[in-house]
Design a protein around this motif. Structure first.
Motif, PDB file in Angstrom:
ATOM      1  N   ALA A   1      15.950  54.322  73.968  1.00 30.01           N
ATOM      2  CA  ALA A   1      15.056  53.238  73.543  1.00 30.01           C
ATOM      3  C   ALA A   1      14.395  53.571  72.208  1.00 30.01           C
ATOM      4  CB  ALA A   1      13.993  53.001  74.611  1.00 30.01           C
TER       5      ALA A   1
ATOM      6  N   ILE B   1      20.647  50.556  82.032  1.00 26.32           N
ATOM      7  CA  ILE B   1      21.575  50.229  80.950  1.00 26.32           C
ATOM      8  C   ILE B   1      22.161  48.827  81.156  1.00 26.32           C
ATOM      9  CG2 ILE B   1      23.776  50.841  79.896  1.00 26.32           C
ATOM     10  CD1 ILE B   1      23.127  53.774  80.608  1.00 26.32           C
TER      11      ILE B   1
ATOM     12  N   PHE C   1      18.322  46.999  79.387  1.00 32.32           N
ATOM     13  CA  PHE C   1      18.399  46.809  77.943  1.00 32.32           C
ATOM     14  C   PHE C   1      18.601  45.346  77.539  1.00 32.32           C
ATOM     15  CE2 PHE C   1      19.508  51.489  77.435  1.00 32.32           C
ATOM     16  CZ  PHE C   1      18.266  51.789  76.892  1.00 32.32           C
TER      17      PHE C   1
ATOM     18  N   LEU D   1      17.019  53.337  69.354  1.00 37.28           N
ATOM     19  CA  LEU D   1      17.366  51.945  69.092  1.00 37.28           C
ATOM     20  C   LEU D   1      16.265  51.237  68.312  1.00 37.28           C
ATOM     21  CD1 LEU D   1      19.436  49.680  69.637  1.00 37.28           C
ATOM     22  CD2 LEU D   1      18.168  49.154  71.729  1.00 37.28           C
ATOM     23  N   LYS D   2      15.016  51.457  68.711  1.00 40.87           N
ATOM     24  CA  LYS D   2      13.888  50.800  68.048  1.00 40.87           C
ATOM     25  C   LYS D   2      13.730  51.239  66.601  1.00 40.87           C
ATOM     26  CE  LYS D   2      11.665  47.988  70.908  1.00 40.87           C
ATOM     27  NZ  LYS D   2      11.373  46.586  70.571  1.00 40.87           N
TER      28      LYS D   2
ATOM     29  N   ASN E   1      15.104  43.674  78.038  1.00 39.30           N
ATOM     30  CA  ASN E   1      13.900  44.352  77.563  1.00 39.30           C
ATOM     31  C   ASN E   1      13.101  43.514  76.564  1.00 39.30           C
ATOM     32  OD1 ASN E   1      12.155  46.698  77.386  1.00 39.30           O
ATOM     33  ND2 ASN E   1      13.021  47.000  75.348  1.00 39.30           N
TER      34      ASN E   1
ATOM     35  N   ILE F   1      16.848  57.592  78.889  1.00 42.35           N
ATOM     36  CA  ILE F   1      16.294  56.239  78.773  1.00 42.35           C
ATOM     37  C   ILE F   1      15.348  56.136  77.583  1.00 42.35           C
ATOM     38  CG2 ILE F   1      14.769  54.554  79.875  1.00 42.35           C
ATOM     39  CD1 ILE F   1      17.575  54.566  81.025  1.00 42.35           C
TER      40      ILE F   1
END
Length: 281
Positions: A208, A102, A106, A211-212, A109, A204
């Protein structure tokens, strides 16, 4: 055709997400020959969100262990107060292990994907960690792990496994590969390393994926066809992951990870050769 391609990519994701052989590396290879007829932005989002199906397989398979709210245990009996306490402790360890990703992961990334998401980097990471697996397994040959039950995994080791997970931000490393390798080096058994890797992937990968897909939806929208492609791929990844996880947990009871190390090296060499040849075609 995109739905057929989604099924194939879902199978690849389901197999490679939980084995220490890099799902990203395999998807890069697959997409070289199995191209979705979609935008580059969708394909980038697809490669991450497809992991959601794999996450659900862990939740289903380990529901009795992951549910802290007085659920049933493996014997279909009501969890005792001690079992509930151990479940909350497990989630605390997962949270602590997620902190490095985190805090460090992030923010970096997108930059790492922009600069390292290519054949050469993936191939090199496959080979480097393949060698690492073989070396670590030889180093462990005469050693006895001091953590053989996930309930006895110390918080400090959980955090350090989380640091290893940050290494997987470089494409080709493999999230499961980095965390399993970290667990072995830190003294856990192969079964504990693999199991904790499964649990660590839940927040995780869920974070991810969410968020994507939110970022993609806000900037591009999501057509009915694109939603269908994602759904099909996730469902396939879910089913295949169920089989892959069960197979891996049975495998580590009798074998070490040397085979996966050799597999990574061979695949990495093939990728390097392909990258060189591609330059002259």
């Amino acid at each position: 055709m995109d739905f057929i391609r989604a099924i194939i990519l879902g199978i690849i994701e389901g197999i490679t997400e939980w084995l220490p052989i890099s799902s990203t590396g395999h998807l890069i290879i697959a997409e070289e020959f199995i191209k979705l007829n979609q935008s580059a932005a969708f394909k980038e989002m697809f490669d991450v969100v497809i992991q959601f199906g794999a996450i659900l397989s862990v939740v289903v398979l380990y529901w009795h262990k992951l549910n802290p709210f007085n659920a049933l245990n493996k014997k279909n009996q009501q969890k005792s107060a001690r079992e509930v306490q151990l479940t909350w402790r497990l989630w605390a360890k997962v949270f602590i292990a997620c902190l490095p990703a985190i805090i460090i992961g992030f923010p970096l990334n997108d930059w790492l994907n922009a600069h390292f998401y290519n054949f050469v980097v993936v191939a090199l990471m496959l080979i480097i960690y393949g060698v690492a697996f073989i070396y670590v397994e030889r180093w462990l040959k005469d050693k006895t792990p001091h953590v053989t039950d996930i309930d006895h995994l110390p918080y400090s080791i959980a955090f350090m496994i989380g640091l290893f997970q940050v290494l997987s931000l470089i494409p080709g490393t493999s999230r499961s590969g980095a965390t399993i390798l970290g667990g072995l080096v830190l003294g856990t058994s192969r079964a504990v390393a693999a199991e904790f890797t499964f649990f660590l992937g839940i927040p995780i990968m869920f974070g991810a994926s969410l968020l994507k897909i939110v970022k993609f939806f806000m900037h591009h929208g999501l057509t009915f066809t694109q939603f269908g492609i994602l759904l099909v791929a996730c469902l396939v990844a879910f089913g295949v992951s169920m089989l892959a996880i069960r197979w891996l947990m049975n495998y580590v009871k009798k074998h070490d990870f040397t085979f996966f190390g050799k597999y990574r090296i061979v695949l990495g060499i093939i990728l390097l050769i392909y990258a060189v040849v591609k330059q002259f075609i």
